[in-house]
Design a protein around this motif. Sequence first.
Motif, PDB file in Angstrom:
ATOM      1  N   LYS A  11      39.838  31.868  38.071  1.00 52.46           N
ATOM      2  CA  LYS A  11      39.737  33.177  38.715  1.00 52.46           C
ATOM      3  C   LYS A  11      41.013  33.421  39.498  1.00 52.46           C
ATOM      4  CE  LYS A  11      36.854  36.195  41.304  1.00 52.46           C
ATOM      5  NZ  LYS A  11      35.898  37.065  40.828  1.00 52.46           N
ATOM      6  N   TRP A  15      40.468  39.012  38.633  1.00 51.50           N
ATOM      7  CA  TRP A  15      40.520  38.773  37.196  1.00 51.50           C
ATOM      8  C   TRP A  15      40.193  37.321  36.879  1.00 51.50           C
ATOM      9  CZ3 TRP A  15      41.412  42.734  33.850  1.00 51.50           C
ATOM     10  CH2 TRP A  15      41.935  43.908  34.384  1.00 51.50           C
ATOM     11  N   TYR A  16      39.697  37.092  35.665  1.00 48.39           N
ATOM     12  CA  TYR A  16      39.557  35.745  35.130  1.00 48.39           C
ATOM     13  C   TYR A  16      40.668  35.565  34.099  1.00 48.39           C
ATOM     14  CZ  TYR A  16      35.022  35.295  37.343  1.00 48.39           C
ATOM     15  OH  TYR A  16      34.021  35.225  38.277  1.00 48.39           O
ATOM     16  N   LYS A  30      37.889  41.071  33.287  1.00 49.71           N
ATOM     17  CA  LYS A  30      37.144  41.245  34.541  1.00 49.71           C
ATOM     18  C   LYS A  30      35.992  40.252  34.661  1.00 49.71           C
ATOM     19  CE  LYS A  30      39.077  44.884  36.516  1.00 49.71           C
ATOM     20  NZ  LYS A  30      39.520  44.970  37.888  1.00 49.71           N
ATOM     21  N   THR A  31      35.530  39.709  33.523  1.00 55.29           N
ATOM     22  CA  THR A  31      34.478  38.695  33.510  1.00 55.29           C
ATOM     23  C   THR A  31      34.976  37.508  32.684  1.00 55.29           C
ATOM     24  OG1 THR A  31      33.432  39.513  31.483  1.00 55.29           O
ATOM     25  CG2 THR A  31      32.658  40.476  33.572  1.00 55.29           C
ATOM     26  N   GLU A  33      33.421  36.186  30.165  1.00 59.68           N
ATOM     27  CA  GLU A  33      33.177  36.532  28.760  1.00 59.68           C
ATOM     28  C   GLU A  33      34.275  37.444  28.219  1.00 59.68           C
ATOM     29  OE1 GLU A  33      29.983  39.282  26.547  1.00 59.68           O
ATOM     30  OE2 GLU A  33      29.105  37.523  27.535  1.00 59.68           O
ATOM     31  N   GLU A  34      34.686  38.414  29.002  1.00 59.38           N
ATOM     32  CA  GLU A  34      35.747  39.321  28.572  1.00 59.38           C
ATOM     33  C   GLU A  34      37.076  38.572  28.416  1.00 59.38           C
ATOM     34  OE1 GLU A  34      37.833  43.568  29.844  1.00 59.38           O
ATOM     35  OE2 GLU A  34      36.489  42.578  31.254  1.00 59.38           O
TER      36      GLU A  34
END
Length: 68
Positions: A11, A15-16, A30-31, A33-34
Amino acid sequence: MSIKVTVVVQKDENWYVAKCIENNVASQGKTIEEALNNLREALELYYENEKPDISYYQTFITTMEVAL
């Protein structure tokens, strides 16, 4: 054809960031998974015109404490 790669997700503020260890390709989202989906797309583009030359050595990931 499919390959397995080692991915680190961190993180960074809002953002990740997902980064492939074998070739340093990275993407963000943003996640989690994304970020992983974006990395998958980036890796597909990275290997689009060439066969991957990835050695399948075991990768060990760990944490360690460092005195400051």
